[in-house]
Write a protein that holds these residues in place. Sequence first.
Motif, PDB file in Angstrom:
ATOM      1  N   LEU C   3       1.106  -1.300   0.142  1.00  0.00           N
ATOM      2  CA  LEU C   3       0.098   0.200   0.068  1.00  0.00           C
ATOM      3  C   LEU C   3       0.825   1.242  -0.078  1.00  0.00           C
ATOM      4  CD1 LEU C   3      -3.237   0.327   0.157  1.00  0.00           C
ATOM      5  CD2 LEU C   3      -2.518   1.355   2.674  1.00  0.00           C
ATOM      6  N   VAL C   5       0.742   5.210   0.636  1.00  0.00           N
ATOM      7  CA  VAL C   5       0.015   6.526   1.324  1.00  0.00           C
ATOM      8  C   VAL C   5       0.878   7.783   0.862  1.00  0.00           C
ATOM      9  CG1 VAL C   5      -0.935   7.246   3.450  1.00  0.00           C
ATOM     10  CG2 VAL C   5      -0.261   4.859   3.273  1.00  0.00           C
ATOM     11  N   GLY C  38       7.982   0.583   4.885  1.00  0.00           N
ATOM     12  CA  GLY C  38       9.023   1.689   5.636  1.00  0.00           C
ATOM     13  C   GLY C  38       9.463   2.448   4.788  1.00  0.00           C
ATOM     14  N   HIS C  50       4.694   7.018   1.141  1.00  0.00           N
ATOM     15  CA  HIS C  50       5.080   5.741   2.118  1.00  0.00           C
ATOM     16  C   HIS C  50       4.889   4.419   1.783  1.00  0.00           C
ATOM     17  CE1 HIS C  50       6.285   8.372   5.383  1.00  0.00           C
ATOM     18  NE2 HIS C  50       5.316   9.281   5.109  1.00  0.00           N
ATOM     19  N   ILE C  52       3.622   0.569   2.856  1.00  0.00           N
ATOM     20  CA  ILE C  52       3.212  -0.198   4.259  1.00  0.00           C
ATOM     21  C   ILE C  52       2.574  -1.317   3.651  1.00  0.00           C
ATOM     22  CG2 ILE C  52       2.885   1.825   5.621  1.00  0.00           C
ATOM     23  CD1 ILE C  52       0.039   1.558   5.832  1.00  0.00           C
ATOM     24  N   GLU C  53       2.425  -2.071   4.533  1.00  0.00           N
ATOM     25  CA  GLU C  53       1.629  -3.568   4.128  1.00  0.00           C
ATOM     26  C   GLU C  53       0.186  -3.011   4.159  1.00  0.00           C
ATOM     27  OE1 GLU C  53       2.369  -7.453   6.036  1.00  0.00           O
ATOM     28  OE2 GLU C  53       4.262  -6.554   6.574  1.00  0.00           O
ATOM     29  N   PRO C  54      -0.525  -3.688   3.354  1.00  0.00           N
ATOM     30  CA  PRO C  54      -2.114  -3.289   3.191  1.00  0.00           C
ATOM     31  C   PRO C  54      -2.520  -4.131   4.405  1.00  0.00           C
ATOM     32  CG  PRO C  54      -1.624  -4.613   1.482  1.00  0.00           C
ATOM     33  CD  PRO C  54      -0.390  -4.326   2.192  1.00  0.00           C
ATOM     34  N   ASN C  55      -3.802  -3.731   4.818  1.00  0.00           N
ATOM     35  CA  ASN C  55      -4.452  -4.369   6.131  1.00  0.00           C
ATOM     36  C   ASN C  55      -5.893  -4.826   5.532  1.00  0.00           C
ATOM     37  OD1 ASN C  55      -6.645  -4.258   8.220  1.00  0.00           O
ATOM     38  ND2 ASN C  55      -4.909  -3.927   9.551  1.00  0.00           N
ATOM     39  N   ILE C  56      -6.872  -5.541   6.113  1.00  0.00           N
ATOM     40  CA  ILE C  56      -8.083  -5.700   5.618  1.00  0.00           C
ATOM     41  C   ILE C  56      -8.940  -4.347   5.552  1.00  0.00           C
ATOM     42  CG2 ILE C  56      -9.063  -5.888   7.708  1.00  0.00           C
ATOM     43  CD1 ILE C  56      -9.656  -8.175   4.656  1.00  0.00           C
ATOM     44  N   THR C  57      -8.606  -3.378   6.446  1.00  0.00           N
ATOM     45  CA  THR C  57      -9.569  -2.336   6.200  1.00  0.00           C
ATOM     46  C   THR C  57      -9.204  -1.536   4.956  1.00  0.00           C
ATOM     47  OG1 THR C  57      -7.666  -1.197   7.337  1.00  0.00           O
ATOM     48  CG2 THR C  57      -9.236  -2.005   8.928  1.00  0.00           C
ATOM     49  N   ASP C  58      -7.794  -1.810   4.632  1.00  0.00           N
ATOM     50  CA  ASP C  58      -7.598  -1.301   3.126  1.00  0.00           C
ATOM     51  C   ASP C  58      -8.355  -1.957   1.995  1.00  0.00           C
ATOM     52  OD1 ASP C  58      -5.424   0.729   4.116  1.00  0.00           O
ATOM     53  OD2 ASP C  58      -4.271  -1.216   4.546  1.00  0.00           O
ATOM     54  N   LEU C  72     -17.165   0.942   7.322  1.00  0.00           N
ATOM     55  CA  LEU C  72     -16.251   0.117   8.029  1.00  0.00           C
ATOM     56  C   LEU C  72     -17.031   0.245   9.623  1.00  0.00           C
ATOM     57  CD1 LEU C  72     -13.727  -1.517   8.656  1.00  0.00           C
ATOM     58  CD2 LEU C  72     -12.457   0.749   8.989  1.00  0.00           C
ATOM     59  N   ASP C 213     -16.699  12.590  12.838  1.00  0.00           N
ATOM     60  CA  ASP C 213     -15.350  12.715  12.705  1.00  0.00           C
ATOM     61  C   ASP C 213     -14.890  14.073  13.340  1.00  0.00           C
ATOM     62  OD1 ASP C 213     -14.683  10.234  11.551  1.00  0.00           O
ATOM     63  OD2 ASP C 213     -15.581  11.167   9.711  1.00  0.00           O
TER      64      ASP C 213
ATOM     65  N   PHE D  81     -11.715  -1.179  13.150  1.00  0.00           N
ATOM     66  CA  PHE D  81     -10.879  -0.329  12.384  1.00  0.00           C
ATOM     67  C   PHE D  81      -9.316  -0.409  12.325  1.00  0.00           C
ATOM     68  CE2 PHE D  81     -13.477   3.634  11.422  1.00  0.00           C
ATOM     69  CZ  PHE D  81     -14.660   3.048  11.654  1.00  0.00           C
ATOM     70  N   ILE D 177       5.661  -1.360  10.892  1.00  0.00           N
ATOM     71  CA  ILE D 177       5.157  -0.294   9.676  1.00  0.00           C
ATOM     72  C   ILE D 177       4.089  -0.764   9.284  1.00  0.00           C
ATOM     73  CG2 ILE D 177       5.846   0.627   7.599  1.00  0.00           C
ATOM     74  CD1 ILE D 177       7.672   1.846   9.545  1.00  0.00           C
ATOM     75  N   GLY D 178       2.983   0.088   9.342  1.00  0.00           N
ATOM     76  CA  GLY D 178       1.514  -0.002   8.800  1.00  0.00           C
ATOM     77  C   GLY D 178       0.807  -0.507  10.093  1.00  0.00           C
ATOM     78  N   TYR D 180      -1.094  -0.113  13.564  1.00  0.00           N
ATOM     79  CA  TYR D 180      -1.947   0.867  14.348  1.00  0.00           C
ATOM     80  C   TYR D 180      -1.744   1.007  15.649  1.00  0.00           C
ATOM     81  CZ  TYR D 180      -5.225   0.256  10.400  1.00  0.00           C
ATOM     82  OH  TYR D 180      -5.858   0.081   9.039  1.00  0.00           O
ATOM     83  N   THR D 206      -9.668  11.227  14.260  1.00  0.00           N
ATOM     84  CA  THR D 206     -10.278  11.325  15.625  1.00  0.00           C
ATOM     85  C   THR D 206     -11.743  11.067  15.309  1.00  0.00           C
ATOM     86  OG1 THR D 206      -8.145  12.143  16.764  1.00  0.00           O
ATOM     87  CG2 THR D 206     -10.442  12.312  17.936  1.00  0.00           C
ATOM     88  N   PHE D 207     -12.444  10.366  16.134  1.00  0.00           N
ATOM     89  CA  PHE D 207     -14.081  10.554  15.852  1.00  0.00           C
ATOM     90  C   PHE D 207     -14.433  10.011  17.266  1.00  0.00           C
ATOM     91  CE2 PHE D 207     -12.101   6.367  14.382  1.00  0.00           C
ATOM     92  CZ  PHE D 207     -13.130   5.415  15.070  1.00  0.00           C
ATOM     93  N   ARG D 236      -1.786   5.281  12.187  1.00  0.00           N
ATOM     94  CA  ARG D 236      -1.292   4.406  11.540  1.00  0.00           C
ATOM     95  C   ARG D 236       0.172   4.694  11.345  1.00  0.00           C
ATOM     96  NH1 ARG D 236      -3.904   1.397   6.373  1.00  0.00           N
ATOM     97  NH2 ARG D 236      -2.914  -0.524   6.455  1.00  0.00           N
ATOM     98  N   LEU D 238       3.322   5.136   9.469  1.00  0.00           N
ATOM     99  CA  LEU D 238       3.864   5.256   8.056  1.00  0.00           C
ATOM    100  C   LEU D 238       5.566   5.050   8.004  1.00  0.00           C
ATOM    101  CD1 LEU D 238       1.549   7.731   6.685  1.00  0.00           C
ATOM    102  CD2 LEU D 238       1.098   5.311   6.676  1.00  0.00           C
TER     103      LEU D 238
END
Lengths: 240, 240, 240, 240
Positions: C3, C5, C38, C50, C52-58, C72, C213, D81, D177-178, D180, D206-207, D236, D238
């Motif tokens: 991923l 960013v 990194g 940047h 990074i490794e993707p996550n399920i949220t991505d 989400l 938010d 999240f 890295i990546g 949370y 932030t929410f 997250r 980066l």
Amino acid sequence: MMLLVDDHGNTYLIKGDAEFHTKYGLLTAAQIKNAKPGDLLTSNTGRTFHVIEPNITDYVQKASRGPQAMTLKDLSIIAGFTGLHSGSRVLEAGTGSGVLSIFLANIVAPAVLSTYDIREDFAEIARKNFAKFGITNIEAKLKDIYSGIDETDLDLVTLDLAEPWLAVPHATKALKIGGYLSSYSPSISQSKKLVDSLGEGYWHETFETLKRDWKMDAVRPHTQMLGHTGFITIARLLSR
Amino acid sequence: MMLLVDDHGNTYLIKGDAEFHTKYGLLTAAQIKNAKPGDLLTSNTGRTFHVIEPNITDYVQKASRGPQAMTLKDLSIIAGFTGLHSGSRVLEAGTGSGVLSIFLANIVAPAVLSTYDIREDFAEIARKNFAKFGITNIEAKLKDIYSGIDETDLDLVTLDLAEPWLAVPHATKALKIGGYLSSYSPSISQSKKLVDSLGEGYWHETFETLKRDWKMDAVRPHTQMLGHTGFITIARLLSR
Amino acid sequence: MMLLVDDHGNTYLIKGDAEFHTKYGLLTAAQIKNAKPGDLLTSNTGRTFHVIEPNITDYVQKASRGPQAMTLKDLSIIAGFTGLHSGSRVLEAGTGSGVLSIFLANIVAPAVLSTYDIREDFAEIARKNFAKFGITNIEAKLKDIYSGIDETDLDLVTLDLAEPWLAVPHATKALKIGGYLSSYSPSISQSKKLVDSLGEGYWHETFETLKRDWKMDAVRPHTQMLGHTGFITIARLLSR
Amino acid sequence: MMLLVDDHGNTYLIKGDAEFHTKYGLLTAAQIKNAKPGDLLTSNTGRTFHVIEPNITDYVQKASRGPQAMTLKDLSIIAGFTGLHSGSRVLEAGTGSGVLSIFLANIVAPAVLSTYDIREDFAEIARKNFAKFGITNIEAKLKDIYSGIDETDLDLVTLDLAEPWLAVPHATKALKIGGYLSSYSPSISQSKKLVDSLGEGYWHETFETLKRDWKMDAVRPHTQMLGHTGFITIARLLSR
């Protein structure tokens, strides 16, 4: 009349000049009699009470009321979204404990607000509330709005009824063109039926409002919140 | 003045009797001149427009305004939570585009509302708005409230300022005992500073209100919502 | 997969090692090929990304999706309120774009999640999404849940359907005692019909969640807010 | 273990096979001993109790907890999240009563979740909760996260601390890295300080979330609502 405010923000509405008992002690008849706005009274237990003139918002909070009565937020929204001012012609149904009547009559005075209810017990509570606060520009009728409206050329017909849609045909005749119909309903099912009954002659919107109180010493919202009062429909008569 | 309402609920404020162009076609000068509330005008492209009398709520929405101007919900809450009525003595700062001035002046008339701003450009926009809607009971001053308040014995001092706490000492002198100070701030940090400046002489509460519009054909809230306008502090002067 | 960013928080999911074009410039095939978490890549226009490794949220955010897909927040609430974990037995209907399938499959793996849809076009989009993210523990069936459920002893039956009440009798048979039925509906009318169909054998609650938010530089909520996604009913089978 | 559910939706977690007293009467040891999911037990006063298997959501609600413990909504949002799943490497501080530990450990199992607290009394409550529900994949340490983190290559560092910003430098080293960082704070002032401490290496949002329960027989929201739990920041990493 005057209003006492204690250290916790509790308020006490005082009529006449009898001695006054609170859980924070006694204020003597002499203290009450001589009090004027800005004074600080001290009870026999050493607690202090600020003296101020009461406002309509105090009357609204002090009125005897039923369990589902509107809050100040809803009263404010109804008056504000319909543009009420001195002289506006308003009909309300049902009267309930008269809280909305009192609030709106304060704005439209010296015009006389009309209010209908079919329950004698509610009318009685309302009349006592009107008398208690010395509000004279309200005409309370024991009358069923579902059978018709006496008044004409109204700026606002405001409803707090179980079946508001039954009042719509009468409101359509009684309102002036451009006048407002407002309705307050706890259930969205009631609002849906009302909206479906309005037809082409009305522009309308339905919404709910939430008031979220903040605890400012901690800079966070309060934990307990009033999560719902009622859904409000504001409709405007464009043509009959 | 009159208000035209098209089939989509869009409104058009009409002054004078010139022909009127909308994206839905043209209304002739003759049509405009002869229109009265309740009429249905048809444009040259066949679209229809209802004619009604405008209300203060229309003026509020039609006023030229800046990006952060208060919405009708906030105007209503400020007027309602401070119990305004015909004759209430009100000072506002800053004027901004004059939307709150217009709304409150409608309620307190025939009393004259005072409003201060230090920016000539805002004062100019506000004056144009007042003139456009024929509102005469507003005295707009080019004046810095942080240096003092001319008026006394006020029922309400209402603030929409970047540093409302700087106005508090002056409000304390200008308000009558039991009168209200209200302040509207986008950021809770501003509200916190204001509340910290109030001291013992004021009772106060800070809250936000949310208006949630429902899409009634689907019986669900709208997807897009105005998630924030401002935090409102309502304070009441108990003693100086 | 990795991923990227950018400085604005925009994310780009990269598969393979072809050169990559963004509106902020070009990253070469060599850059992409050698990138590891990194790293900071600089495009030919000088913008940085940047790695990074993707996550399920991505994956959830990158999945091709329809207009009313759950956010989400809703995915999290459904998984959390039903206590899902590795090995949980889940049936979903309808699949839609597969966003909920992907999210839940990540939690229940290595268990295989079953998902039904009757529309071939949705099934196709969902299958492409599953393949794109390399998710293999989902069995997608072209099947109408209103006619029955193949699976038994389920921990969760989760519904995103126009008429969820038609699936209830089948869910009652397919769930283990103590298992959950969840349903997501845009309209409260749908939720009402579902709840009325549940009968004595289910404990249930219906609610909506709001995500608000905050704009932290100004310490205030954002002006624009997603005011509604759907109403969620969580029911638990107590007896058949 | 098994869960009893009465007619009002109240739940009772049963361990062992002693007789069981509720305000709705007595269930005998024989009844308890022979009960299995799906059974309906009748007390000596004629009230009925459904028997089901408990779920992690029951443990969360049954855990002994402090006054400000997170609700299921917040637990779900934090897990969802950050994309947790079986095998995710998680560090939590502070443990508190262990409610979040229990919830997250259920998802990441068989991975072992680490949790720090500096208060022996909280650690004791948490250990009792873990034992009560038979949860073994939690390592609870009496340790101050402000002095450092033992674990490395973490997927999530989740904070429920008075001064979360003091943990940020340590989290930055301990996260992959990546990975949370999540933080839960009752006051927006705490969230503001945390966000200001994050620096360039983190993307963050932030929410707050609100859960609004509906009373479905009346098709309206409940009057009483939990108006605030905490503000959640999801960050997250980066780059370091």
